[in-house]
Scaffold this motif. Structure first.
Motif, mmCIF file in Angstrom:
data_model
loop_
_atom_site.group_PDB
_atom_site.id
_atom_site.type_symbol
_atom_site.label_atom_id
_atom_site.label_comp_id
_atom_site.label_asym_id
_atom_site.label_seq_id
_atom_site.Cartn_x
_atom_site.Cartn_y
_atom_site.Cartn_z
ATOM 1 N N HIS A 225 -3.509 -8.184 1.145
ATOM 2 C CA HIS A 225 -2.771 -7.187 0.350
ATOM 3 C C HIS A 225 -1.446 -7.757 -0.166
ATOM 4 N N GLN B 24 0.819 -1.219 0.000
ATOM 5 C CA GLN B 24 0.000 0.000 0.000
ATOM 6 C C GLN B 24 0.849 1.263 0.000
ATOM 7 N N CYS C 267 -10.699 0.247 3.603
ATOM 8 C CA CYS C 267 -9.303 0.070 3.179
ATOM 9 C C CYS C 267 -8.744 1.428 2.793
ATOM 10 N N LEU C 268 -7.545 1.734 3.276
ATOM 11 C CA LEU C 268 -6.941 3.031 2.963
ATOM 12 C C LEU C 268 -6.664 3.171 1.467
ATOM 13 N N HIS D 66 -7.203 -9.230 6.334
ATOM 14 C CA HIS D 66 -7.294 -8.147 5.348
ATOM 15 C C HIS D 66 -5.894 -7.717 4.897
ATOM 16 N N GLU D 67 -4.990 -7.532 5.867
ATOM 17 C CA GLU D 67 -3.642 -7.079 5.515
ATOM 18 C C GLU D 67 -2.873 -8.181 4.774
HETATM 19 NI NI NI Z 1 -6.655 -2.518 2.939
#
Ligand code: NI
Length: 166
Positions: free
Chosen positions: A136, A52, A90-91, A132-133
């Motif tokens: 990614h 990210q 999510c960012l 979730h992480e």
């Molecule tokens: Ni996210």
């Protein structure tokens, strides 16, 4: 220390499989983690994965209560059959929330910044953030885990709805 730019959905760095971290104790990894901590605090999120911030490496941060934790080269294994549905954001997908079903409990393992193996079990929000992480690092967004897109919306609209229906 620096606040890093956060990649948004559509950037290819978020779609690939991230590479193993070969030197967890390297100065550039420590610097990256410090910058990611600052970035996560600034953004007000609860988790942030290296892709990210444009680094295709297998590490992420997550907030475990008040504690900021880092996990390098993580493995996540579901525990039991129980699944849970909860709202995620999510960012890299700002402004949206979606209801996602995931395993309710997980075991996790990986390395800390001293390359020491660490492991544990998580449930509730922590289990969700870890999964979730981890996603990614595999190029997966929470949207790809949703099977009912009527449960996706803008946070502002969902908040308004929640106010109107007690
Ligand atoms: Ni996210």
């Amino acid at each position: 220390m620096a606040i890093l730019k956060i990649a948004r959905m559509g950037h290819p760095v978020l779609l690939g499989r991230a590479a193993e971290v070969t030197g967890p104790t390297a100065p550039e990894i420590r610097r990256l983690v410090r910058d990611m901590e600052e970035t996560l605090l600034d953004a007000g999120g609860i988790g942030l994965a290296a892709p990210q911030v444009y680094q295709a490496l297998r590490l992420f941060l997550w907030r475990d209560g008040a504690e900021m934790r880092v996990l390098i080269n993580p493995e996540i294994t579901p525990l039991g059959e129980a699944r849970a549905v909860a709202w995620e954001g999510c960012l890299s997908i700002p402004g949206l929330r979606g209801a996602v079903e995931r395993p309710a409990r997980v075991a996790w393992r990986g390395l800390d910044l001293d390359a020491t193996p660490i492991h544990g079990e998580a449930e509730g929000l922590a289990a969700r953030v870890l999964q979730h992480e981890y996603d990614h690092l595999e190029g997966v967004f929470y949207l790809m885990r949703m099977n009912d897109l009527t449960q996706l919306g803008f946070t502002e609209e969902l908040a308004r709805l929640a106010e109107e229906s007690p």
